[in-house]
Design an enzyme around this catalytic site. Structure first.
Site, PDB file in Angstrom:
ATOM      1  N   ASP A 234       0.831  -1.212   0.000  1.00  0.00           N
ATOM      2  CA  ASP A 234       0.000   0.000   0.000  1.00  0.00           C
ATOM      3  C   ASP A 234       0.863   1.258   0.000  1.00  0.00           C
ATOM      4  O   ASP A 234       0.351   2.372   0.007  1.00  0.00           O
ATOM      5  CB  ASP A 234      -0.978   0.007   1.200  1.00  0.00           C
ATOM      6  CG  ASP A 234      -0.257   0.008   2.538  1.00  0.00           C
ATOM      7  OD1 ASP A 234       0.988  -0.123   2.578  1.00  0.00           O
ATOM      8  OD2 ASP A 234      -0.951   0.147   3.574  1.00  0.00           O
ATOM      9  N   ASP A 260      -3.900  -7.611   3.460  1.00  0.00           N
ATOM     10  CA  ASP A 260      -4.112  -7.466   4.904  1.00  0.00           C
ATOM     11  C   ASP A 260      -5.276  -6.504   5.152  1.00  0.00           C
ATOM     12  O   ASP A 260      -5.255  -5.711   6.094  1.00  0.00           O
ATOM     13  CB  ASP A 260      -2.833  -6.993   5.601  1.00  0.00           C
ATOM     14  CG  ASP A 260      -2.846  -7.228   7.111  1.00  0.00           C
ATOM     15  OD1 ASP A 260      -3.719  -7.971   7.592  1.00  0.00           O
ATOM     16  OD2 ASP A 260      -2.001  -6.637   7.805  1.00  0.00           O
ATOM     17  N   LEU A 288      -0.114   0.666  12.984  1.00  0.00           N
ATOM     18  CA  LEU A 288      -0.832   0.194  11.796  1.00  0.00           C
ATOM     19  C   LEU A 288      -1.671  -1.023  12.153  1.00  0.00           C
ATOM     20  O   LEU A 288      -1.212  -1.921  12.865  1.00  0.00           O
ATOM     21  CB  LEU A 288       0.168  -0.166  10.693  1.00  0.00           C
ATOM     22  CG  LEU A 288       0.839   1.023   9.991  1.00  0.00           C
ATOM     23  CD1 LEU A 288       2.072   0.557   9.221  1.00  0.00           C
ATOM     24  CD2 LEU A 288      -0.141   1.733   9.077  1.00  0.00           C
TER      25      LEU A 288
HETATM   26 ZN    ZN Z   1      -0.139  -8.863  11.098  1.00  0.00          ZN
END
Ligand code: ZN
Length: 367
Positions: A234, A260, A288
Site C-alpha cells: 500500500d 491485509d 498500523l
Molecule cells: Zn499482522
C-alpha cells in the site's frame, strides 16, 4: 464451451499476443490459441489470490454471518480477487471455534474460492503490532492438533518455546506455516524453516528488521530462498524502496502480495477501535492495523513505484500464493486450470472478471 478473447494473455511462459481462451463446461481452460478476431483492449491475467483478508468495507470476517459472506466475496471480485483466505487475528483460544465454523460454512456455500482460514496468531512473539498483547498465548500443541480442516495457513512466531514442534505438527496436518509478528534469533528462523515453515507474514512489518550488525527476521527472510514473503504494497506499510529490495532478493516464485485488508469502515478490529489516518487503518496510538489497499492497487503500486514488471507483480498476486497454499487448480492461465480470470485495462484497472469462464464483472459496471 465458452471463449474469452484477450488482446494479450499472461501464461506461465509470459505474455502472448491476441488470444482466445477456451473454457469447458466444468470451468476449466482447454486451450489458449492465437486469434485474429477483434479482441477487447484487455490484458487477461489469472484471478488474484489474497491469503490475508481480515475484512473489507464494514464486514469483519471474525463476525461475518450469512449474507455478509457473499457481500465480502462481491467486494473482493470488484478488485479481481477470485480466491482468498479469511484471516482471524489473535483471540482467546476458546473463541476461534465459532468463527472457524462460520468460515467453513461459508466455504461450503461459496465454494473453494474461500481457500481456507488464515490464523494470524495467537502464538505470536516479540512484535505483536495491533494484536492484543494480553491474548498472546504460549504454544498449545493439543489446540493446534485439534484445528479443523478449514484452517490452511497459520502465522506463528518461531522464538516461542515449542515452535519447532508446532510447525512440524501443522505441516504434517497439511497446514502452511508462516513466520511473523516476531523477533527471533537467526537460529530459531533456521529451525523453523527446517521444520517446514514456508512463508513470512507481511515482510518488514511487525518483525525484527535488516540491521547490518543485528539482522532480524526480515533480513533472514530476504536471503532464505525457501521462505516466500508476504508484502503489503500500500506504500504505507513498506517504503517502495524496501518493496524493491524484496523483489530483487527473492526468487520470482517467492513474492506474495497480500492486502491485509480490514473492515476499516466498521471502525473496529476485534476489541480495538481503528481509524484510517495517513493512508492506513491505525489504532489510537498510530500503530498500523491492516490496510485499505485493494489487490489491483497493490499491483499498480509495485509496477509504477517499484519498477517491478507487470508479469512479476501479477505472478505475486496469483500463481505464487496459489502454489504456496497448495492450490494446483488455479493461479495460472494454462490448460486444465480454472478459468478464474481478470482483464486489466491499459491503466491496470480491473475491466473484467471471470469465474470458471463466466463473466461476473464488466468494465464500466463497477467503476
Ligand atoms: Zn499482522
Amino acid at each position: 464451451m465458452l471463449f474469452i478473447p484477450a488482446r494479450r494473455a499472461l501464461t506461465p511462459e509470459g505474455f502472448r499476443g491476441p488470444s482466445m481462451i477456451a473454457v469447458d463446461d466444468a470451468g476449466l481452460i482447454t486451450s489458449i490459441e492465437p486469434t485474429t478476431a477483434i479482441t477487447p483492449d484487455l490484458t487477461v491475467v489469472p484471478g488474484f489470490v489474497d491469503v490475508q483478508v481480515n475484512g473489507i468495507g464494514d464486514i469483519d470476517v471474525a463476525s461475518a454471518r450469512g449474507a455478509d459472506w457473499s457481500r465480502i466475496t462481491d467486494l473482493l471480485l470488484d478488485q479481481g480477487v477470485t480466491s482468498w483466505c479469511p484471516t482471524l487475528v489473535t483471540d482467546a483460544l476458546d473463541r476461534y471455534a465459532a468463527p472457524l465454523e462460520r468460515i467453513a460454512e461459508a466455504r461450503r456455500r461459496e465454494g473453494s474460492r474461500i481457500i481456507g482460514a488464515h490464523l494470524e496468531g495467537p502464538f505470536l512473539g516479540g512484535a505483536p503490532g495491533a494484536h492484543q498483547r494480553a491474548l498472546l498465548a504460549p504454544i498449545d500443541l493439543d489446540w493446534l492438533a485439534a484445528l479443523p480442516d478449514i484452517v490452511r495457513l497459520v502465522t506463528i512466531a518461531p522464538e516461542l518455546p515449542l515452535a519447532v514442534e508446532a510447525i512440524r505438527l501443522l505441516v504434517a496436518n497439511g497446514i502452511v506455516v508462516a513466520l511473523g509478528h516476531s523477533t527471533p534469533s537467526l537460529d530459531a528462523v533456521d529451525a523453523a524453516v527446517v521444520a517446514g515453515a514456508t512463508m513470512v507474514t507481511h515482510l518488514f512489518n511487525a518483525m525484527s528488521g535488516v540491521h547490518h550488525r543485528q539482522p532480524g527476521l526480515a533480513a533472514a527472510a530476504l536471503v532464505e530462498d525457501r521462505l516466500a514473503v508476504g508484502l503489503i504494497a500500500d506504500l504505507v506499510h513498506v517504503h517502495p524502496l524496501a518493496l524493491q529490495l524484496a523483489f530483487r532478493c527473492k526468487p520470482s516464485d517467492r513474492t506474495v502480495l497480500v492486502t491485509d485488508a480490514v473492515a476499516s469502515r466498521s471502525g473496529r478490529l476485534g476489541e480495538f477501535a481503528i481509524q484510517v489516518r495517513d493512508g492506513a487503518p491505525r489504532l489510537a496510538d498510530g500503530t498500523l492495523a491492516g490496510s485499505v489497499v485493494t489487490m489491483d492497487q497493490a499491483i499498480r503500486n509495485v509496477v509504477r513505484r517499484c519498477g517491478i514488471t507487470l508479469e512479476q507483480a501479477v505472478r505475486s498476486a496469483t500463481t505464487n500464493p496459489a502454489r504456496l497454499l497448495g492450490c494446483e487448480d488455479r493461479g495460472a492461465i494454462a490448460v486444465g486450470q480454472r478459468a478464474d480470470l481478470v482483464g486489466l485495462d491499459d491503466a491496470l484497472r480491473v475491466g473484467a472478471v471471470w469465474l470458471g469462464g463466466v463473466q461476473v464483472r464488466q468494465r464500466g459496471a463497477d467503476h
